[in-house]
Scaffold this motif. Structure first.
Motif, PDB file in Angstrom:
ATOM      1  N   ALA A 108      70.255   6.844 -39.305  1.00 37.88           N
ATOM      2  CA  ALA A 108      71.369   6.901 -38.358  1.00 37.88           C
ATOM      3  C   ALA A 108      71.275   5.772 -37.336  1.00 37.88           C
ATOM      4  O   ALA A 108      72.285   5.136 -37.002  1.00 37.88           O
ATOM      5  N   ALA A 109      70.070   5.505 -36.837  1.00 41.11           N
ATOM      6  CA  ALA A 109      69.894   4.422 -35.857  1.00 41.11           C
ATOM      7  C   ALA A 109      70.141   3.059 -36.493  1.00 41.11           C
ATOM      8  O   ALA A 109      70.677   2.145 -35.854  1.00 41.11           O
ATOM      9  N   ILE A 110      69.759   2.922 -37.777  1.00 38.67           N
ATOM     10  CA  ILE A 110      70.018   1.661 -38.490  1.00 38.67           C
ATOM     11  C   ILE A 110      71.521   1.475 -38.677  1.00 38.67           C
ATOM     12  O   ILE A 110      72.072   0.400 -38.380  1.00 38.67           O
ATOM     13  N   ASP A 111      72.186   2.526 -39.165  1.00 40.44           N
ATOM     14  CA  ASP A 111      73.626   2.420 -39.426  1.00 40.44           C
ATOM     15  C   ASP A 111      74.427   2.206 -38.142  1.00 40.44           C
ATOM     16  O   ASP A 111      75.479   1.551 -38.161  1.00 40.44           O
ATOM     17  N   ALA A 112      73.920   2.737 -37.017  1.00 37.84           N
ATOM     18  CA  ALA A 112      74.614   2.589 -35.737  1.00 37.84           C
ATOM     19  C   ALA A 112      74.317   1.248 -35.073  1.00 37.84           C
ATOM     20  O   ALA A 112      74.897   0.939 -34.021  1.00 37.84           O
ATOM     21  N   GLY A 113      73.448   0.449 -35.661  1.00 32.99           N
ATOM     22  CA  GLY A 113      73.122  -0.851 -35.099  1.00 32.99           C
ATOM     23  C   GLY A 113      72.190  -0.799 -33.902  1.00 32.99           C
ATOM     24  O   GLY A 113      72.091  -1.771 -33.148  1.00 32.99           O
ATOM     25  N   ARG A 114      71.485   0.311 -33.739  1.00 31.13           N
ATOM     26  CA  ARG A 114      70.538   0.426 -32.620  1.00 31.13           C
ATOM     27  C   ARG A 114      69.203  -0.205 -32.963  1.00 31.13           C
ATOM     28  O   ARG A 114      68.478  -0.659 -32.069  1.00 31.13           O
ATOM     29  N   VAL A 115      68.853  -0.228 -34.239  1.00 28.95           N
ATOM     30  CA  VAL A 115      67.613  -0.853 -34.689  1.00 28.95           C
ATOM     31  C   VAL A 115      67.912  -1.660 -35.945  1.00 28.95           C
ATOM     32  O   VAL A 115      68.935  -1.461 -36.605  1.00 28.95           O
ATOM     33  N   ASN A 157      67.700  -6.104 -30.650  1.00 30.15           N
ATOM     34  CA  ASN A 157      67.555  -7.374 -29.927  1.00 30.15           C
ATOM     35  C   ASN A 157      66.138  -7.921 -29.985  1.00 30.15           C
ATOM     36  O   ASN A 157      65.768  -8.788 -29.195  1.00 30.15           O
ATOM     37  N   SER A 158      65.325  -7.448 -30.917  1.00 23.72           N
ATOM     38  CA  SER A 158      63.940  -7.903 -31.035  1.00 23.72           C
ATOM     39  C   SER A 158      63.862  -9.398 -31.335  1.00 23.72           C
ATOM     40  O   SER A 158      64.722  -9.963 -32.022  1.00 23.72           O
ATOM     41  N   LEU A 159      62.796 -10.008 -30.837  1.00 27.40           N
ATOM     42  CA  LEU A 159      62.548 -11.414 -31.147  1.00 27.40           C
ATOM     43  C   LEU A 159      62.101 -11.598 -32.592  1.00 27.40           C
ATOM     44  O   LEU A 159      62.132 -12.714 -33.113  1.00 27.40           O
ATOM     45  N   PHE A 160      61.668 -10.507 -33.233  1.00 32.77           N
ATOM     46  CA  PHE A 160      61.308 -10.573 -34.651  1.00 32.77           C
ATOM     47  C   PHE A 160      62.593 -10.546 -35.472  1.00 32.77           C
ATOM     48  O   PHE A 160      63.238  -9.505 -35.604  1.00 32.77           O
ATOM     49  N   LYS A 161      62.966 -11.687 -35.994  1.00 29.91           N
ATOM     50  CA  LYS A 161      64.224 -11.771 -36.737  1.00 29.91           C
ATOM     51  C   LYS A 161      64.091 -11.193 -38.151  1.00 29.91           C
ATOM     52  O   LYS A 161      65.075 -10.745 -38.732  1.00 29.91           O
ATOM     53  N   LEU A 171      60.612   3.292 -29.137  1.00 31.22           N
ATOM     54  CA  LEU A 171      60.982   1.951 -29.601  1.00 31.22           C
ATOM     55  C   LEU A 171      62.137   1.402 -28.777  1.00 31.22           C
ATOM     56  O   LEU A 171      62.090   0.263 -28.296  1.00 31.22           O
ATOM     57  N   LEU A 172      63.167   2.203 -28.581  1.00 29.40           N
ATOM     58  CA  LEU A 172      64.336   1.739 -27.837  1.00 29.40           C
ATOM     59  C   LEU A 172      64.052   1.598 -26.347  1.00 29.40           C
ATOM     60  O   LEU A 172      64.737   0.848 -25.648  1.00 29.40           O
TER      61      LEU A 172
END
Length: 312
Positions: free
Chosen positions: A188-195, A107-111, A171-172
């Motif tokens: 894993a965090a990327i694939d899970a949509g956490r980051v 949900n970062s403001l950095f798109k 980070l989270l």
């Protein structure tokens, strides 16, 4: 018929103290002793020794010690006493590289990386960054990114954590706006949509990951957390040539390529004089970024591995 020669695998003292095992393969009168410079490189050393055995690679001169080490050790030596692998060892061959990735909360403001880069350039002291310990590859990467963007490198707000799990939690948990680390640790965090991944550090995109490189994002940095094989400082020229030939045989073997694919490493072989030239430039680049970060008093500067667009 080529005579089969042999390898002895021995972990370094730091790795053994951590409970690592050792393996010896001997025969005839010739052997190398391949050790890891601490537990961090144990897997690479083990894979290298196994690939050598599978390839029937020869060993000469007898008893020559080959050490597997890498970028964190180079940076640490600069910070501790100013000596480098060029001072304390004989460069033989670059072996592997681990890709780094820059990530932000989902949900970062950095798109995208442009948003992150603009903020870091404008407000480096208010862009909280996280990763591994200070002076190690994650910190070095952010230093190189800041310099490549034209930001005030000494003003960046970086917090180092002992483990990737702690960096993920930071980070989270809102303690950082962005983090850097090994792609394998963040996948894993990327694939899970956490980051979300903003950029990868290598010169070419990672297959299966729709993320631009830093070069594509306008930052002339090609970077990896690399591992290499080195010999003793007092190695003879004949011994060096024999060891370089051994490294070339191993890193060009199917066994080595399979080991790298299985572990998720990039195979980036470069040996002999070419490796020494590259390592000299990498020492200079590491010194420069440590100076830019305020961790060294003086050094020289460079940001790419020779030619940025050529990859590893």
């Amino acid at each position: 018929m080529r005579r089969r020669r042999f390898l002895a695998w021995t972990l370094g003292a730091a790795a053994c103290a951590a409970g690592c095992g050792s393996e010896h393969v001997t025969g005839g009168t010739a052997r190398f002793s391949i050790r890891a410079d601490g537990s961090r490189w144990a897997r690479v050393g083990q894979a290298f020794a196994a690939a050598a055995r599978a390839s029937g690679v020869g060993t000469s001169p007898t008893g020559t010690k080959i050490t597997v080490t890498g970028l964190p050790a180079l940076a640490a030596s600069e910070l501790n006493n100013g000596q480098t692998l060029l001072d304390t060892a004989t460069p033989l061959s670059r072996l592997t590289g681990d890709v780094e990735v820059v990530v932000v909360p989902v949900n970062s403001l950095f798109k995208d990386f442009d948003d992150f880069g603009a903020h870091l350039r404008a407000e480096p002291s208010r862009t909280m960054l996280a990763g591994g310990p200070q002076g190690e590859p994650d910190h070095l990467l952010f230093g190189l990114i800041a310099k490549g963007l034209g930001a005030d490198t000494r003003q960046i707000d970086y917090t180092g954590y002992p483990s990737s799990d702690e960096a993920v939690s930071a980070l989270l948990g809102g303690k950082a706006a962005a983090a850097a680390g090994l792609l394998g640790d963040w996948r894993a965090a990327i694939d899970a949509g956490r980051v979300r991944a903003l950029a990868v550090s290598c010169a070419r995109r990672v297959p299966g990951l729709d993320v631009p490189t830093l070069l594509e994002s306008g930052v002339r940095v090609d970077f990896a957390d690399w591992a290499a094989a080195v010999g003793p400082e007092d190695m003879t020229e004949d011994g060096r040539e024999s060891a370089v030939r051994m490294c070339d045989e191993v890193t060009s073997s199917p066994s080595w390529r399979r080991a790298c694919r299985a572990a998720g490493w990039i195979s980036i072989p470069l040996s002999g004089d070419d490796f020494k030239v590259w390592l000299t430039s990498e020492v200079e680049r590491t010194q420069a970024v440590l100076r830019d970060l305020g961790l060294l008093a003086s050094s020289r500067a460079t940001t790419c591995w020779g030619s940025c667009g050529n990859g590893h």
